[in-house]
Each structure stands twice: as C-alpha cells, then as structure tokens.
Write a protein that holds these residues in place. Sequence first.
Motif, mmCIF file in Angstrom:
data_model
loop_
_atom_site.group_PDB
_atom_site.id
_atom_site.type_symbol
_atom_site.label_atom_id
_atom_site.label_comp_id
_atom_site.label_asym_id
_atom_site.label_seq_id
_atom_site.Cartn_x
_atom_site.Cartn_y
_atom_site.Cartn_z
ATOM 1 N N LEU A 276 -6.168 29.047 -42.319
ATOM 2 C CA LEU A 276 -6.909 28.373 -41.254
ATOM 3 C C LEU A 276 -6.231 28.581 -39.902
ATOM 4 O O LEU A 276 -6.901 28.853 -38.897
ATOM 5 N N ALA A 277 -4.905 28.448 -39.884
ATOM 6 C CA ALA A 277 -4.184 28.634 -38.623
ATOM 7 C C ALA A 277 -4.330 30.067 -38.114
ATOM 8 O O ALA A 277 -4.550 30.304 -36.918
ATOM 9 N N ARG A 278 -4.231 31.051 -39.011
ATOM 10 C CA ARG A 278 -4.385 32.450 -38.618
ATOM 11 C C ARG A 278 -5.800 32.740 -38.134
ATOM 12 O O ARG A 278 -6.027 33.650 -37.331
ATOM 13 N N ALA A 279 -6.770 31.974 -38.632
ATOM 14 C CA ALA A 279 -8.166 32.154 -38.235
ATOM 15 C C ALA A 279 -8.521 31.393 -36.965
ATOM 16 O O ALA A 279 -9.637 31.516 -36.458
ATOM 17 N N GLY A 280 -7.571 30.594 -36.457
ATOM 18 C CA GLY A 280 -7.811 29.874 -35.216
ATOM 19 C C GLY A 280 -8.436 28.503 -35.380
ATOM 20 O O GLY A 280 -8.843 27.884 -34.387
ATOM 21 N N TYR A 281 -8.509 28.007 -36.614
ATOM 22 C CA TYR A 281 -9.063 26.673 -36.826
ATOM 23 C C TYR A 281 -7.969 25.614 -36.668
ATOM 24 O O TYR A 281 -6.815 25.844 -37.066
ATOM 25 N N PRO A 282 -8.300 24.434 -36.118
ATOM 26 C CA PRO A 282 -7.310 23.350 -36.033
ATOM 27 C C PRO A 282 -6.972 22.838 -37.429
ATOM 28 O O PRO A 282 -7.839 22.779 -38.301
ATOM 29 N N ILE A 283 -5.718 22.492 -37.653
ATOM 30 C CA ILE A 283 -5.298 22.093 -38.999
ATOM 31 C C ILE A 283 -4.808 20.644 -39.068
ATOM 32 O O ILE A 283 -4.558 20.136 -40.155
ATOM 33 N N GLU A 284 -4.717 19.952 -37.928
ATOM 34 C CA GLU A 284 -4.189 18.587 -37.938
ATOM 35 C C GLU A 284 -5.103 17.609 -38.664
ATOM 36 O O GLU A 284 -4.640 16.583 -39.160
ATOM 37 N N ARG A 285 -6.399 17.903 -38.748
ATOM 38 C CA ARG A 285 -7.336 16.971 -39.398
ATOM 39 C C ARG A 285 -7.654 17.368 -40.844
ATOM 40 O O ARG A 285 -8.582 16.834 -41.448
#
Length: 338
Positions: A276-285
């Motif tokens: 997800l991080a490599r794809a640019g999605y936020p991961i905090e939620r």
Amino acid sequence: MRNNTPGLPAPVAEQAPAAPEAPLVTPRMVAARDAVRSMVSLQDRLYRVAAPILINNAELCRTQARSLLGFTAKNKWSYPGEYADAAEAVLGYGDTLQVSGVLAGSGAARAGLRKGDELVAADGRPLPAGPGAETKAAAVFGPLVSKRAQLSMTIARDGSNQVLRVPVTRACAIRVDLGNADNVNSYADGSRVAVTRGMIEFAQTDEAIAYVLAKDIAHNVLGHASSLRNTATIGSMIDNLTSVRPDLTLLIGTSGIRPLPADMEAAADKLALYMLARAGYPIERYNSFWQRLAGQYPSSVLNGYTAIHPNLGQRVVFNDKIVAEIRAKQAAKKRLVP
C-alpha cells in the motif's frame, strides 16, 4: 391535376413505408441491463483501485510477477444468456473483443489504448472473435508477451484501424474480479482476488477497498491458500461468485474455507502495508478499517470476512509497529521492502 377521364380509375395515393417496430424490451431485459451496468461500474472501480498496487509491487510479488500488457477485453459472449443481449445493448459489445479496462500506469495506458477499442490483431496475427474469444485471445497474447519488450496491436477505433506499440509492463499477475454477492467478504485462491459487492459497499472509500485488495494480494503472494489446502475450495467460490448468476446457497456457513491462523494473517498484514505504501495509499487508517469491519461483522457472521480472517485483536499492535517501520524507512529514503 385531378384525372376525371370517364372510365379510368382514380389514382391511388402512395403510402409512406411503415416505420419499423421498436424491439420489445421486457422487464427481464431491463433487469439484465441494469445488472450489467452495475457490474461493469464496480469492476471498473476495483481495476482502478488495484492498478497502483499491481504496477508498483512487482518486486514484492516474487513468483507472482509477470510481463503484462495491462488491459482486459470482453465481448458479448463474455456474458451468458440474456446478459449477452444486455452487454450488446448497454456496452455496445458484439462478436469482436473490446477493451473493457486499462490498468493505469501500464504499457497499454502509456500507448494510448482506450476502453472500447476493438482488438483486431496482435503482431499481425488476427485475434479471435465470437464465443470463447477471451480464452483464445489469451493463448495468442501469452507467448508473445513473454518474449517481447513491446507488442504491435492493431485496434479499430472510430471506424478505422490503427496500430499501437504497447510496451510490456512488469506487474503483479493477480487477477482482480467482482464477486456478485452482498455478503461482506473477499477471497484469494493463489492467483485471483474476488471482492464482493457487499464488501465494496461496506468499504465505501477507494482507500478502504485498497486495504482489502492489498491484503488478499499479499495472501496470494505468500501462498497461504495452498498452505492451508484451501486453493480448490476458494477457487470454486470465486468461480461461482464471479458469474453473473452465482449460486448464493454456497454462502451458507463458511463454505468449507478454513480460517487463517494468526501468523499467516500477520505476515499478510505486513506485506499488504508495504504494498500500500509503495502504491501511494495512506496506511495510518489500516487498523481502524479492520476494527470497524470486525465490530460490525464479527466472526459469528459465518459468510463474512472475519470468520475466515480472525485474530484481529492480536494484530493491531503489530500493524502499528509496521506502519512506524515504513514511515521511518521513507524518512530515511530507504527501499520499501519488508
């Protein structure tokens, strides 16, 4: 001038040709057309959300990475019975394969391939049409893509043919499909992911849908279905749910699908968060989404997600640590690899 000559009949006025009758559209046809519209809309959304995960994680997908062109294609025969007529009426599909989706960031997207383009030939080889064209076309594309850096594609657009040079893209070769059911679940059989209509409605946002997709893609990459000998059972479920008329009686209980143990869930969470991080999605939620899902659909809901993916409580702290680990690597400009 009027003909009044005695003994001659009066001329007969010419009648305009009758307008062709509009084809009868039955309530069943209307329902089929509405169903096709809804399915295509949801499938397009899944494909769009999945694109950055698949394109940006070939390195992490290991043996699941392949050289791809980055598009899907269908014709009217991709749909059974009255749904074939609905696909023709709603989508303009006929015998020829048409591009049904283009993976953002792929070689197909960069080459300018568009949804609705008709597929004519690949490297000069005519592409199949009619029933079974999807499967037959895959047999044509497969050997070509595995040996080329780009492919010459002849397409028909706006009434004329044109040739596009489509670069091959290295990406995660995981097929993403819509499950035509309202239970809140998703399934991964090792090579495919199916996300139900119910899960999409529950998730609501693209970000949350990305969490579901990344987690199942991670399960596939890690071979969890095979390890639990779940591949055939889950594969049968995906085959069923991706049809336009699934047998919903198969959703009673857990359908023989074994729940995943905590260690496999934690491993999939870690890989999913990196993807997800490599794809640019936020991961905090990430954690809060799964907590909301487990709160509304606990493991006692046997055809729901948590019944197959339990042990969330044990993973929350672990997931927070992985999020912090990823953010630290990003701050230090280190490679995002688990």
